[in-house]
Each structure stands twice: as structure tokens, then as C-alpha cells.
Scaffold this active site. Structure first.
Site, PDB file in Angstrom:
ATOM      1  N   GLU A 164      32.652  78.424  80.824  1.00 58.37           N
ATOM      2  CA  GLU A 164      31.697  78.884  79.794  1.00 58.37           C
ATOM      3  C   GLU A 164      32.135  79.104  78.364  1.00 58.37           C
ATOM      4  O   GLU A 164      32.252  80.249  78.073  1.00 58.37           O
ATOM      5  CB  GLU A 164      31.027  80.414  80.260  1.00 58.37           C
ATOM      6  CG  GLU A 164      30.536  80.122  81.594  1.00 58.37           C
ATOM      7  CD  GLU A 164      29.316  81.198  81.818  1.00 58.37           C
ATOM      8  OE1 GLU A 164      29.285  82.509  81.225  1.00 58.37           O
ATOM      9  OE2 GLU A 164      28.395  81.109  82.564  1.00 58.37           O
ATOM     10  N   GLU A 356      27.811  78.370  89.319  1.00 54.82           N
ATOM     11  CA  GLU A 356      27.497  79.830  89.486  1.00 54.82           C
ATOM     12  C   GLU A 356      25.855  79.793  89.363  1.00 54.82           C
ATOM     13  O   GLU A 356      25.229  79.011  88.645  1.00 54.82           O
ATOM     14  CB  GLU A 356      27.805  80.632  88.245  1.00 54.82           C
ATOM     15  CG  GLU A 356      29.349  81.122  88.348  1.00 54.82           C
ATOM     16  CD  GLU A 356      29.754  81.913  86.957  1.00 54.82           C
ATOM     17  OE1 GLU A 356      28.904  82.714  86.375  1.00 54.82           O
ATOM     18  OE2 GLU A 356      30.850  81.811  86.864  1.00 54.82           O
TER      19      GLU A 356
HETATM   20  C1  FCB Z   1      28.748  84.502  83.693  1.00 57.66           C
HETATM   21  C2  FCB Z   1      30.130  84.575  84.063  1.00 57.66           C
HETATM   22  C3  FCB Z   1      30.496  85.262  85.360  1.00 57.66           C
HETATM   23  C4  FCB Z   1      29.610  86.339  85.598  1.00 57.66           C
HETATM   24  C5  FCB Z   1      27.978  85.755  85.376  1.00 57.66           C
HETATM   25  C6  FCB Z   1      27.068  87.058  85.864  1.00 57.66           C
HETATM   26  O1  FCB Z   1      28.619  84.301  82.569  1.00 57.66           O
HETATM   27  O2  FCB Z   1      30.894  83.270  84.152  1.00 57.66           O
HETATM   28  O3  FCB Z   1      31.773  85.468  85.251  1.00 57.66           O
HETATM   29  O4  FCB Z   1      30.013  87.662  84.925  1.00 57.66           O
HETATM   30  O5  FCB Z   1      27.788  85.455  84.176  1.00 57.66           O
END
Ligand code: FCB
Length: 450
Positions: A164, A356
Site C-alpha cells: 500500500e 488483504e
Molecule cells: C491495511 C494495512 C493492514 C491492516 C489493514 C486493516 O491498510 O495494509 O496492515 O492494518 O489495513
């Protein structure tokens, strides 16, 4: 069955969020140690000093993943464990920790996905010229990456250069809610460029070693919609999408910044940190893109002299019919499908890993000692369903990693937001599988929702 037979069913974590042991075995301080120890930055004054104590409990945590029957696990390497000051000789004890972890995962049939940078920059590099603001960091990062490739290259199944970059650049350097906590738009834009450039440099370094595993980058992608169907709001949404999504996707996949955002930013910033040849380096071919998806974003045009983010205002209005997590994030699986279909259409059908996806819900053990989290199950089910639908529409998704394996240090929110499919009792460090973990284990076993 839309999911291919070798589809990766995993969970994800990040070093600073779970490891603890911040001054053990030669680890140097990171910008997150400094930031979390500065009063007022993190809810409750929480820090990652102990976190989930994963540095000591890693073997049990691997057993936990194995007990869920998952075939993949995404973790990140803490740069300050490998190079305590961000440069120079490798710290063998740091390397040994990740080697043991990777070896054990492989032994258990769990494919490791390693992220090189999930925000814990060595503090020494921040002190020296402003960390990611300083162009020298590109060489530092390639050097660090090479050490890690050489140490773990025979076991890691997927490499992820950055996690990110938009969040690291914007929230860390302009919005100030993440380390290093700056409020400086110029810093944000420089940092974004250097993160991207270091991604390109790390991919080049990887290719020169001739390692076989796929390598990519993980982006936080939020499909962006106008709040009202007006010309002004539609334009605001296009630019906001350009700045959070296309600003990263276009250089990585096409070797160019999006012209509309470039024009907008060039009105206010020199952008003289972008040099000849940089975009070619950033646009090295990669093997997959990692997608972190949590929620859509709704924006509108600023009214009058209202303070705006460059040229739009992120809407804070919420439709009562759309459920939200405890973070206040909307749960909109349909927009996840839109995002995946668009990646296919606009960026040449790249292989995708969902690196994620998850939600924060404050579920705690009931009187029966179990953690019943039906809302999380619902979130995961609808989002896995969205991935299924995207695959049916021809999107090349190869894996899904639920965020997170266990409750952990949620950055500025500290420990009060729980994203895990495993509950962590921070007093005792006991791990309790939530109902969602059992549900997810079943999805992995069936290779889909069944
Ligand atoms: C993302 C992050 C991860 C976590 C989630 C909820 O932005 O990459 O580390 O904190 O959010």
C-alpha cells in the site's frame, strides 16, 4: 467450481503489527516505534512493543495456520531486523528468524508470501534525509531486498515489494495519522514516487538474481464513486480515483503517470523529483498485482472555499442501508467485483492475488468461551463470493488472503480494532479461533463457498 485447484487460501499479517520483541536480537528501531511512543499518536497510547508476541510464538502460530488447513500465509519482513540502521551488513539473527518461519511454513505445506516493506522503516533512514523523501532510499531498498531474496529465495512462493504505497505516502506524510506523522503534501508526493521507484529497483534486483518465484506489488485500491450524479461530483470522483488508484497502477503497468492527475498536481507542485528514466524503471514487468480491498470511497466536489483533498472532498455521509464495520468502513462487496473487473479491462488482465480483505468487529469471547462473529463471516462470505463472481467473469484471481490471521496492532487504532479470524487475549497471549476461522477453514477445504 470457479476457483482453480491451486488457488491460494491464506491469511495475512505484518511484522510490526504482530511480532513485538522490538529490541531483541539486534533489531533497530523503526519509525513505528518512534511514532507509537510519541503521546497522542495511537489510541490508548498502545505500541507494538509486545503486540502478539509472535517473535516468540511463531511456531505455534504456524501450527494455528496449519490447523485451519490453509495453504498460504502472507507476512512481512521487518527491515530493521535485517539491517538495524537500514544499511550495511545483514543482522544474522534477524535473517534466522524469517528463515525458520519460512522453512516451517513450507514443511507444513503453507506457501509463504513475503512482503518486503509493510511500513516499519529503520528510524536511522528517517533521520538521514527524511526516509522515503530522500532519493537515496531507492538504492538502500534494493540492497535490503537483495539480502532478503538471497536469504529466503528458496522458500518464498510470492514476493511483494511494497504494501500500500498510497497509505504509506498519504497517511504517513500528509494526513499524519501513520508514521512518520508528517503534514506535508509535497513530502507525500515525493515519497509516493520514491516508493514506486524502489519497487522498480527491487524488481530489477530480483530478476538479476534469476529467482523463479512470482514478484509483484500490493496496492490499496478503493473504487471511487461520485456522491451525487452531477458533473462536478463525477469529475471529483475521476480525479480522486486517479490520485489514489491510477497514480500507482498506471506507472506500474504502463510506465506512465495518469495525465489528468499529473496536470492537476503540476499546477501546485514542482514534481521535479520525477526524473528521466524513472517511469521505465517503475514499469518493469511484474508477475501479479496484490489487491487490498476494504471499502469503496465516495467523494464530491468541494463547495466554495471548503478545505479539500487536492480537488475533492471524501464524503462522510453514510447510507443507513449499507452496513459498516467498527472502523466505520462500509461493507460493499459488489464494488469489489467492479474493481476486479476493471483491473482486467484496463490493465491487460493481470494475475491478481487478493493480499488483504477483512473487517474490524469487536467480538469478544462469550460465556461459553467461544467467539461468535457472524458479521465477520457474513463479510468474508460476501467478499469471497465477489471474488468468485469476478473469476466467473474472466478475472485471473489466484489467491485470497483474509486480513488477518489474528487480532493485532491496528496502527493508529492500537489494539481496539480487531480484524482477526483468531481472537488474541493480550493479557495471556492466548489465541482463540473465532467462528469465522472455522468457517474459513471449511471454505479452504472445499476450495470455495460450496
Ligand atoms: C491495511 C494495512 C493492514 C491492516 C489493514 C486493516 O491498510 O495494509 O496492515 O492494518 O489495513
Amino acid at each position: 467450481m470457479p476457483f482453480p485447484p491451486d488457488f491460494a487460501w491464506g491469511t495475512a499479517t505484518a511484522s510490526y503489527q504482530i511480532e513485538g520483541a522490538v529490541d531483541e536480537d539486534g533489531r533497530g528501531p523503526s519509525i513505528w516505534d518512534t511514532f507509537s511512543h510519541t503521546p497522542g499518536n495511537v489510541a490508548n497510547g498502545d505500541t507494538g512493543d509486545v503486540a502478539c508476541d509472535h517473535y516468540h510464538r511463531w511456531a505455534d502460530d504456524v501450527d494455528l495456520i496449519a490447523s485451519y488447513g490453509l495453504n498460504a500465509y502472507r507476512f512481512s519482513v521487518a527491515w530493521p531486523r535485517i539491517q538495524p540502521t537500514g544499511r550495511g551488513a545483514a543482522n544474522q539473527k534477524g535473517i534466522d528468524f524469517y528463515r525458520r518461519l519460512v522453512e516451517r511454513l513450507v514443511e507444513k505445506g503453507i506457501r509463504p508470501a513475503a512482503t518486503l516493506y509493510h511500513w516499519d522503516l529503520p528510524q536511522a533512514l528517517q533521520d538521514d534525509g527524511g526516509g522515503w523523501q530522500n532519493r537515496d532510499i531507492v538504492d538502500r531498498f534494493a540492497e535490503y531486498a537483495t539480502i532478503v531474496y538471497e536469504a529466503l529465495g528458496d522458500g518464498v512462493a510470492w514476493w511483494i515489494t511494497h504494501n500500500e504505497p498510497w497509505v504509506a505516502a498519504a497517511i504517513g506524510h500528509r494526513i499524519g495519522r501513520h508514521a512518520p506523522g508528517l503534514h506535508d503534501a509535497t513530502a507525500e508526493l515525493r515519497v509516493a514516487h520514491h516508493l514506486l521507484l524502489s519497487h522498480g529497483a527491487a524488481v530489477q534486483a530480483f530478476r538479476s538474481l534469476g529467482l523463479g518465484a512470482p514478484i509483484g506489488i500490493t496496492l490499496s485500491l478503493s473504487p471511487t464513486y461520485p456522491q451525487h450524479e452531477t458533473e462536478a461530483d463525477r469529475r471529483a470522483a475521476i480525479l480522486s480515483d486517479g490520485y489514489t488508484n491510477r497514480w500507482y497502477l498506471d506507472p506500474v503497468f504502463r510506465g506512465e503517470y495518469p495525465a489528468d492527475v499529473l496536470d492537476l498536481l503540476a499546477e501546485h507542485y514542482a514534481l521535479d523529483w520525477i526524473r528521466d528514466g524513472d517511469l521505465t524503471r517503475i514499469g518493469q514487468p511484474i508477475d501479479f498485482v496484490g489487491v487490498n480491498y476494504y471499502a469503496r470511497r465516495t467523494v464530491r466536489a468541494p463547495v466554495g472555499g471548503e478545505p479539500a483533498e487536492f480537488a475533492w472532498v471524501v464524503s462522510t455521509e453514510h447510507r443507513p442501508d449499507i452496513p459498516r464495520s467498527d472502523m466505520g468502513w462500509e461493507m460493499t462487496p459488489a464494488t469489489f467485483i467492479d474493481l476486479l473487473v476493471r483491473l482486467k479491462a484496463d490493465y491487460g488482465s493481470p494475475p491478481i492475488l487478493i493480499t488483504e480483505n477483512g473487517c474490524a468487529i469487536d467480538d469478544t469471547p462469550g460465556s461459553d468461551g467461544a467467539v461468535h462473529d457472524p458479521r465477520r463471516i457474513d463479510f468474508l462470505a460476501t467478499h469471497v463470493g465477489a471474488v468468485e463472481e469476478a473469476i466467473e467473469r474472466g478475472v485471473d484471481v489466484r489467491g485470497y488472503f483474509a486480513w488477518s490471521l489474528m487480532d493485532n496492532f491496528e496502527w493508529g487504532e492500537g489494539y481496539r480494532q480487531r480484524f482477526g479470524i483468531t481472537y488474541v487475549d493480550y493479557e495471556t497471549q492466548r489465541r482463540i479461533p473465532k467462528d469465522s476461522a472455522r468457517w474459513y477453514a471449511e471454505v479452504a477445504r472445499r476450495n470455495g463457498l460450496g
